[in-house]
Enzyme design. Structure first.
Site, PDB file in Angstrom:
ATOM      1  N   LYS A  78     -10.337   0.289  -2.505  1.00  0.00           N
ATOM      2  CA  LYS A  78     -10.254   0.064  -1.062  1.00  0.00           C
ATOM      3  C   LYS A  78     -10.519   1.368  -0.310  1.00  0.00           C
ATOM      4  O   LYS A  78      -9.650   2.228  -0.240  1.00  0.00           O
ATOM      5  CB  LYS A  78      -8.869  -0.484  -0.683  1.00  0.00           C
ATOM      6  N   LYS A 109      -6.915   3.293  -3.420  1.00  0.00           N
ATOM      7  CA  LYS A 109      -7.320   3.306  -2.016  1.00  0.00           C
ATOM      8  C   LYS A 109      -7.543   4.752  -1.584  1.00  0.00           C
ATOM      9  O   LYS A 109      -6.780   5.649  -1.956  1.00  0.00           O
ATOM     10  CB  LYS A 109      -6.217   2.638  -1.182  1.00  0.00           C
ATOM     11  N   ASP A 120       0.864  -1.179   0.000  1.00  0.00           N
ATOM     12  CA  ASP A 120       0.000   0.000   0.000  1.00  0.00           C
ATOM     13  C   ASP A 120       0.904   1.233   0.000  1.00  0.00           C
ATOM     14  O   ASP A 120       1.489   1.584   1.028  1.00  0.00           O
ATOM     15  CB  ASP A 120      -0.902   0.011   1.230  1.00  0.00           C
TER      16      ASP A 120
END
Length: 319
Positions: A255, A219, A156
């Site tokens: 996400k 995300k 991430d």
């Protein structure tokens, strides 16, 4: 479907040939209807999910959780306990599914990798000077490679919001491309930190920029900035994914992370996913919740459906 001009169908290396080309492409995307987006999410939030459908949605949401600890006080013991909870969220009920992933800092990846061995649960690690993104590129690349070498199969990364907001789109693009290469076989989730992007138009532009640079997931947030995930922001990202897939045939996941704490909230997101990109994204491979406290509420609601009674507040471990 967005009414996109012919530039949208160009390959990434055409679009990203210069800052000027990227600027033309990203600012050529249609603007976001702020009122429309907020009304759409408000309307979807009123959908009622009952009984069998709710039980399915709860188990699906559990399977979508990236169970996360990203604190300066993290210890190996805390990470091991989190991994145990991810494997068996409700030890008293063997039918309860596992979570999608455990997400930790790079220094905790070896501990988590050992604890998750053989579980099938993904191991995610934040990288690239999380949460600020303000570090030399060499540091970000080392951060990423070290996490992958230690066992992370998902990274991430956080974009450099300063560069994005200053219009240095090519710099952001090239950084994502380089981190994607450093990930090797690991999947790359690109954190936009939407709370710092100021406008919905910027959220759409950052979503497209991340996707054309090779993101496997986009995300919302690090969870360290307020606001974090919101329904309108996630809707805009889902719409960007829908239109990107229509133009390129490459599927990208989404996400939302930060601030999603209740089963009711999680179900609102699942309804929005189904209505925006379709059932194909109702899968942990394509939609995740970044959360540390959501899982407990999902477990409490699951127990209520099964037994008719809520578990006590100390029944499930606190994270």
């Amino acid at each position: 479907m967005l009414a996109l001009n012919s530039r949208t169908t160009k390959t990434a290396f055409d679009v990203a040939s210069s800052d000027a080309a990227l600027h033309r492409f990203l600012h050529g995307l249609p603007g976001v209807d702020k009122v429309g987006a907020e009304q759409r999410t408000a309307a979807l939030s009123t959908r009622s999910i009952k009984t069998t459908a709710k039980a399915y949605a709860i188990d699906l949401a559990i399977r979508m959780v990236d169970l996360t600890t990203l604190e300066g006080a993290d210890t190996p013991g805390k990470v091991k306990a989190l991994c145990a909870k991810g494997r068996h969220p409700d030890p008293a009920d063997p039918t309860c599914p596992s979570v999608a992933a455990i997400c930790v800092y790079p220094s905790m990846v070896p501990t988590a990798a050992a604890a998750l061995k053989g579980s099938g649960i993904h191991l995610a690690s934040v990288a690239t000077a999380f949460p600020s993104g303000q570090a030399p590129m060499a540091v970000k690349l080392y951060d990423t490679s070290a996490a992958v070498d230690a066992g992370a199969d998902e990274i991430d990364m956080v974009i450099n919001r300063g560069a994005f907001l200053a219009g240095r789109y090519l710099e952001v693009y090239e950084e994502i491309v380089a981190i994607k290469e450093a990930c090797r076989s690991a999947h790359l989730k690109v954190i936009l930190e939407t709370g710092e992007l100021v406008t919905y138009d910027n959220v759409r532009r950052a979503s497209w920029l991340a996707m054309i640079a090779g993101a496997d997931f986009i995300k919302t947030s690090t969870g360290k900035v307020t606001p974090a995930a919101t329904l309108p922001v996630t809707l805009i990202m889902l719409e960007a994914v829908r239109d990107y897939v229509a133009e390129t045939s490459r599927k990208v996941g989404v996400k939302p992370a930060g601030g999603i704490r209740t089963t009711k909230d999680a179900i609102k997101y699942l309804v929005m996913v189904n209505e925006t990109v379709g059932e194909g994204w109702l899968d942990p491979d394509w939609f995740r919740f970044g959360a540390s406290t959501l899982l407990n509420d999902l477990l409490m609601q699951r127990t209520k459906l099964a037994t008719g009674h809520y578990a006590g507040p100390d029944y499930f471990t606190l994270d």
